[in-house]
Design a protein around this motif. Sequence first.
Motif, mmCIF file in Angstrom:
data_model
loop_
_atom_site.group_PDB
_atom_site.id
_atom_site.type_symbol
_atom_site.label_atom_id
_atom_site.label_comp_id
_atom_site.label_asym_id
_atom_site.label_seq_id
_atom_site.Cartn_x
_atom_site.Cartn_y
_atom_site.Cartn_z
ATOM 1 N N MET A 79 0.833 -1.213 0.000
ATOM 2 C CA MET A 79 0.000 0.000 0.000
ATOM 3 C C MET A 79 0.868 1.264 0.000
ATOM 4 O O MET A 79 1.741 1.415 0.850
ATOM 5 N N ALA A 80 0.584 2.128 -0.941
ATOM 6 C CA ALA A 80 1.357 3.376 -0.991
ATOM 7 C C ALA A 80 1.032 4.232 0.241
ATOM 8 O O ALA A 80 -0.098 4.238 0.712
ATOM 9 N N LEU A 81 2.031 4.933 0.734
ATOM 10 C CA LEU A 81 1.809 5.829 1.869
ATOM 11 C C LEU A 81 1.237 7.148 1.368
ATOM 12 O O LEU A 81 1.432 7.533 0.213
ATOM 13 N N GLU A 82 0.591 7.847 2.260
ATOM 14 C CA GLU A 82 0.134 9.213 1.970
ATOM 15 C C GLU A 82 1.416 10.026 1.721
ATOM 16 O O GLU A 82 2.428 9.820 2.418
ATOM 17 N N PRO A 83 1.447 10.926 0.712
ATOM 18 C CA PRO A 83 2.710 11.537 0.281
ATOM 19 C C PRO A 83 3.538 12.214 1.385
ATOM 20 O O PRO A 83 4.762 12.049 1.412
ATOM 21 N N THR A 84 2.890 12.967 2.284
ATOM 22 C CA THR A 84 3.680 13.641 3.329
ATOM 23 C C THR A 84 4.309 12.616 4.262
ATOM 24 O O THR A 84 5.477 12.733 4.663
ATOM 25 N N GLU A 85 3.534 11.590 4.565
ATOM 26 C CA GLU A 85 4.039 10.509 5.416
ATOM 27 C C GLU A 85 5.192 9.785 4.710
ATOM 28 O O GLU A 85 6.195 9.418 5.323
ATOM 29 N N LEU A 93 10.514 13.405 -11.013
ATOM 30 C CA LEU A 93 10.520 12.724 -9.714
ATOM 31 C C LEU A 93 11.814 11.921 -9.539
ATOM 32 O O LEU A 93 12.486 12.023 -8.505
ATOM 33 N N GLU A 94 12.191 11.140 -10.538
ATOM 34 C CA GLU A 94 13.411 10.322 -10.446
ATOM 35 C C GLU A 94 14.645 11.201 -10.236
ATOM 36 O O GLU A 94 15.540 10.866 -9.474
ATOM 37 N N ASP A 152 2.352 2.798 -5.487
ATOM 38 C CA ASP A 152 3.328 1.842 -4.943
ATOM 39 C C ASP A 152 4.583 1.840 -5.797
ATOM 40 O O ASP A 152 5.703 1.842 -5.294
ATOM 41 N N GLU A 153 4.343 1.808 -7.095
ATOM 42 C CA GLU A 153 5.468 1.728 -8.033
ATOM 43 C C GLU A 153 6.379 2.958 -7.928
ATOM 44 O O GLU A 153 7.603 2.843 -7.859
ATOM 45 N N GLN A 154 5.764 4.130 -7.899
ATOM 46 C CA GLN A 154 6.556 5.365 -7.802
ATOM 47 C C GLN A 154 7.316 5.401 -6.470
ATOM 48 O O GLN A 154 8.481 5.769 -6.408
ATOM 49 N N GLN A 155 6.633 5.010 -5.397
ATOM 50 C CA GLN A 155 7.273 5.095 -4.090
ATOM 51 C C GLN A 155 8.424 4.090 -3.976
ATOM 52 O O GLN A 155 9.461 4.385 -3.376
ATOM 53 N N ALA A 156 8.273 2.916 -4.590
ATOM 54 C CA ALA A 156 9.358 1.922 -4.570
ATOM 55 C C ALA A 156 10.549 2.455 -5.364
ATOM 56 O O ALA A 156 11.709 2.328 -4.951
#
Length: 226
Positions: free
Chosen positions: A1-7, A125-126, A183-187
């Motif tokens: 599960m992706a986190l909320e962006p600030t978190e 982003l990257e 999820d993908e972006q955060q990973a």
Amino acid sequence: MALEPTEFYTSLVEDIEAWRRDLTPDDGATFFTRPMSEEEIVEWLSFQAYYEISAAKFIAKWLADTPERDAFVLLAQQVEDEALHYEYCMRALERRGVTSIDNWKPEPEWEEWINLWYPSGETTLERVVAHNLTGEAGACQAFYELKPRLPEDVAKTLERIIPDEQFHMKIGKLIVERYAFTDEQQAMVRERVRRTFELEQAGRVAYNRRMVRLGIGDAGDPVPSF
Ligand SMILES: [Fe+2]
Ligand SMILES: [Fe+2]
């Protein structure tokens, strides 16, 4: 599960802080305690000038390929900042009789980190999570540790640079909070943050090796965290 962006952003900063705490002095956790000789100041300023001019150039190249309006204007400001930082470092070098870094040769680890890794990345982003979020945090940490050991004119140079680097870190935060949702972006972000930290440590080890080679440092000195 992706986190909320600030978190998610907060978790990245906590990771970096934890990695830094876990380093032993030999890994690059602490700055060496020897006073900075003028010879080493010239070396360090040359490295910093190289870093700043490289940053100005690769961020300028990103602009040709930055579709996000918010990122475009912020990165354009950053190009000017990094160009000025290069200029301030060169002025400090000129006061020491060095007028160019054209014949100064970077260590291979610095080229991999600054000239290959930072410019890489397909998306804003990257790019920004590596350089602004991770790299600039490392640079600021190094500046704070270095400052008390520097002569007044170089300490003043850092005082001019530090607020800009903090602004660049904020650009990293803003981009993560606005563009890292899945999820993908955060990973991907986590992986780039980790890789940047690794390259920064390799760069710090290379700095110490160079100082030993130049007869400025001893092999037993803790690795500096520039
Ligand atoms: Fe800079
Ligand atoms: Fe910067």
